[in-house]
Design an enzyme around this catalytic site. Structure first.
Site, PDB file in Angstrom:
ATOM      1  N   GLN A  99      -4.971  -7.475   4.115  1.00  0.00           N
ATOM      2  CA  GLN A  99      -5.136  -6.908   2.779  1.00  0.00           C
ATOM      3  C   GLN A  99      -6.594  -7.063   2.353  1.00  0.00           C
ATOM      4  O   GLN A  99      -7.096  -8.177   2.209  1.00  0.00           O
ATOM      5  CB  GLN A  99      -4.206  -7.604   1.799  1.00  0.00           C
ATOM      6  CG  GLN A  99      -2.742  -7.576   2.225  1.00  0.00           C
ATOM      7  CD  GLN A  99      -2.143  -6.188   2.238  1.00  0.00           C
ATOM      8  OE1 GLN A  99      -1.911  -5.586   1.193  1.00  0.00           O
ATOM      9  NE2 GLN A  99      -1.877  -5.655   3.426  1.00  0.00           N
TER      10      GLN A  99
ATOM     11  N   ARG B 246      -2.791  -8.814  -3.970  1.00  0.00           N
ATOM     12  CA  ARG B 246      -4.030  -8.055  -3.841  1.00  0.00           C
ATOM     13  C   ARG B 246      -3.743  -6.723  -3.159  1.00  0.00           C
ATOM     14  O   ARG B 246      -2.761  -6.558  -2.431  1.00  0.00           O
ATOM     15  CB  ARG B 246      -5.059  -8.846  -3.038  1.00  0.00           C
ATOM     16  CG  ARG B 246      -4.687  -9.059  -1.601  1.00  0.00           C
ATOM     17  CD  ARG B 246      -5.625 -10.004  -0.866  1.00  0.00           C
ATOM     18  NE  ARG B 246      -6.981  -9.478  -0.776  1.00  0.00           N
ATOM     19  CZ  ARG B 246      -7.968 -10.074  -0.119  1.00  0.00           C
ATOM     20  NH1 ARG B 246      -7.744 -11.228   0.517  1.00  0.00           N
ATOM     21  NH2 ARG B 246      -9.173  -9.549  -0.075  1.00  0.00           N
TER      22      ARG B 246
ATOM     23  N   ALA C 202       3.574  -5.784  -6.532  1.00  0.00           N
ATOM     24  CA  ALA C 202       3.116  -5.621  -5.153  1.00  0.00           C
ATOM     25  C   ALA C 202       1.715  -5.016  -5.088  1.00  0.00           C
ATOM     26  O   ALA C 202       1.118  -4.656  -6.105  1.00  0.00           O
ATOM     27  CB  ALA C 202       4.113  -4.769  -4.381  1.00  0.00           C
ATOM     28  N   HIS C 203       1.227  -4.883  -3.863  1.00  0.00           N
ATOM     29  CA  HIS C 203      -0.155  -4.435  -3.672  1.00  0.00           C
ATOM     30  C   HIS C 203      -0.373  -3.001  -4.154  1.00  0.00           C
ATOM     31  O   HIS C 203       0.492  -2.151  -4.057  1.00  0.00           O
ATOM     32  CB  HIS C 203      -0.596  -4.591  -2.209  1.00  0.00           C
ATOM     33  CG  HIS C 203       0.274  -3.917  -1.200  1.00  0.00           C
ATOM     34  ND1 HIS C 203       0.129  -4.109   0.149  1.00  0.00           N
ATOM     35  CD2 HIS C 203       1.299  -3.047  -1.328  1.00  0.00           C
ATOM     36  CE1 HIS C 203       1.009  -3.387   0.801  1.00  0.00           C
ATOM     37  NE2 HIS C 203       1.727  -2.733  -0.079  1.00  0.00           N
ATOM     38  N   ASN C 204      -1.557  -2.790  -4.713  1.00  0.00           N
ATOM     39  CA  ASN C 204      -2.023  -1.475  -5.175  1.00  0.00           C
ATOM     40  C   ASN C 204      -1.294  -0.939  -6.401  1.00  0.00           C
ATOM     41  O   ASN C 204      -1.473   0.226  -6.766  1.00  0.00           O
ATOM     42  CB  ASN C 204      -1.941  -0.427  -4.054  1.00  0.00           C
ATOM     43  CG  ASN C 204      -2.739  -0.832  -2.835  1.00  0.00           C
ATOM     44  OD1 ASN C 204      -2.176  -1.258  -1.836  1.00  0.00           O
ATOM     45  ND2 ASN C 204      -4.056  -0.738  -2.920  1.00  0.00           N
TER      46      ASN C 204
END
Length: 356
Positions: A200, A220, A241-243
């Site tokens: 990530q 991240r 969660a990511h993004n």
């Protein structure tokens, strides 16, 4: 320790309210209508609480002008347009604040980190390379700021928080115990029956006046950043969660989970235990009621639900049986039956009209 007391006229001034009664009265705290004593200030948030207010022992009441007329037996008031907002403002007056500054002897801070002289760094805090901590920020014991993390002014980071992944926090951010900001996102590439980890490379950006509860995880980004805009408030036990991108002033209650790369608009409300699938978009001013499951984009403001309300147990079992029976009937067959019933109704209506 001596308890701080505040005059009623001082408190009225702080909320820009109209004082009625004895302004020199001293108050040591706020309290509920049920438990208030003569040295407590309380508030009445609507007519449904008037019966409680009439028998309350509080020394003074925060009310609207209309509500005051229903309490002729009471003497001391602060008149405002919004009693609940006035109460919220005054909680900060009576809240015990951490006034310490400086760095505790057990903290471990990298020489390259920049720590404001007015910040407080608690026992056993670890701060990594090139970190920044702004003015008047409090970081409680056993918290870790990994390399390249930046924390703005007037922030409060509670004990046992981990901030990593080069996360950037702006001003007046509050993060409560055991939350992880900037941890590794759940990214894996499937190939030949195995999951191959994706490093990530993004970060987490958190705006001004954001509040994050205990035991939350905000991952991240994989490539782009995970973003929480200004004024976002998050309850305990929330997974982001990511993004993910969350718009300003959105509120997320406990046990919600938001899957990767989803964008949630401004001024939204996610009630408890909502789930949002990944790669979706939710418009501004959307409310999701408790236990809703979002599986497609929401393009218009409004209130949406999918959670099933409580049934008595036997009723629930019968309902499940009927649902299964319904699922076994082809949709075309149901449609034909409905069309047949509709035709019969129209025929009866026509016959009835002719007989008139």
């Amino acid at each position: 320790m001596k308890v701080q007391q505040y005059r009623l006229d001082e408190l009225a001034h702080l909320v820009k309210g109209e004082l009625i009664g004895e302004g020199s009265l001293q108050f040591s705290n706020l309290a509920s209508l049920e438990n208030a004593e003569v040295n407590h200030l309380t508030f009445v948030n609507g007519e449904k609480h008037l019966d409680q207010a009439k028998v309350s022992r509080a020394g003074a009441y925060i009310v609207t002008a209309a509500l005051k007329e229903h309490l002729p037996e009471k003497d001391n008031f602060i008149i405002v347009d919004n009693p609940y907002l006035a109460f919220a403002i005054l909680t900060h007056v009576f809240d015990k604040k951490i006034s310490s500054t400086g760095i505790e002897s057990t903290a471990q801070i990298h020489p390259s980190a920049v720590i404001s002289k007015t910040a407080y760094i608690g026992h056993y805090v670890v701060i990594g390379e090139n970190c920044v901590v702004g003015d008047n920020t409090v970081i409680q014991s056993h918290t870790k700021l990994d390399d390249n993390v930046e924390v703005g002014k007037d922030c409060f980071i509670d004990s046992h928080v981990t901030i990593t992944g080069g996360s950037k926090l702006r001003d007046r951010v509050r993060i409560h115990s055991s939350t992880v900001i900037g941890g590794e996102g759940f990214g894996f590439a499937p190939y030949q029956g195995k999951w191959h980890r994706i490093a990530q490379l993004g970060s987490v950006l958190i705006g001004n006046d954001v509040r994050i509860g205990s035991n939350c995880s905000i991952d991240r980004g994989a490539l782009d950043n995970t973003i929480l805009e200004d004024g976002v408030i998050i309850d305990n036990l929330v997974q982001i969660a990511h993004n993910v991108h969350i718009g300003s002033n959105t509120a997320i209650a406990a046990k919600c989970g938001i899957a990767g790369s989803t964008k949630i608009g401004k001024n939204c409300i996610l009630a408890g235990a909502c789930g949002v699938a990944g790669h979706l978009s939710i418009a501004d001013n959307v409310t999701l009621t408790g236990m809703s499951m979002v599986t497609k984009n929401i393009s218009e403001a409004g209130t949406y639900s999918s959670g099933t309300g409580l049934f008595e147990n036997n009723h629930w079992k019968k309902t499940i049986v009927r649902l299964r029976q319904l699922a076994d009937v082809p949709l075309t067959q149901i449609t034909k039956r409905l069309d047949h019933i509709q035709a019969q109704i129209e025929s009866l209506e026509s016959t009835f009209n002719l007989r008139k």
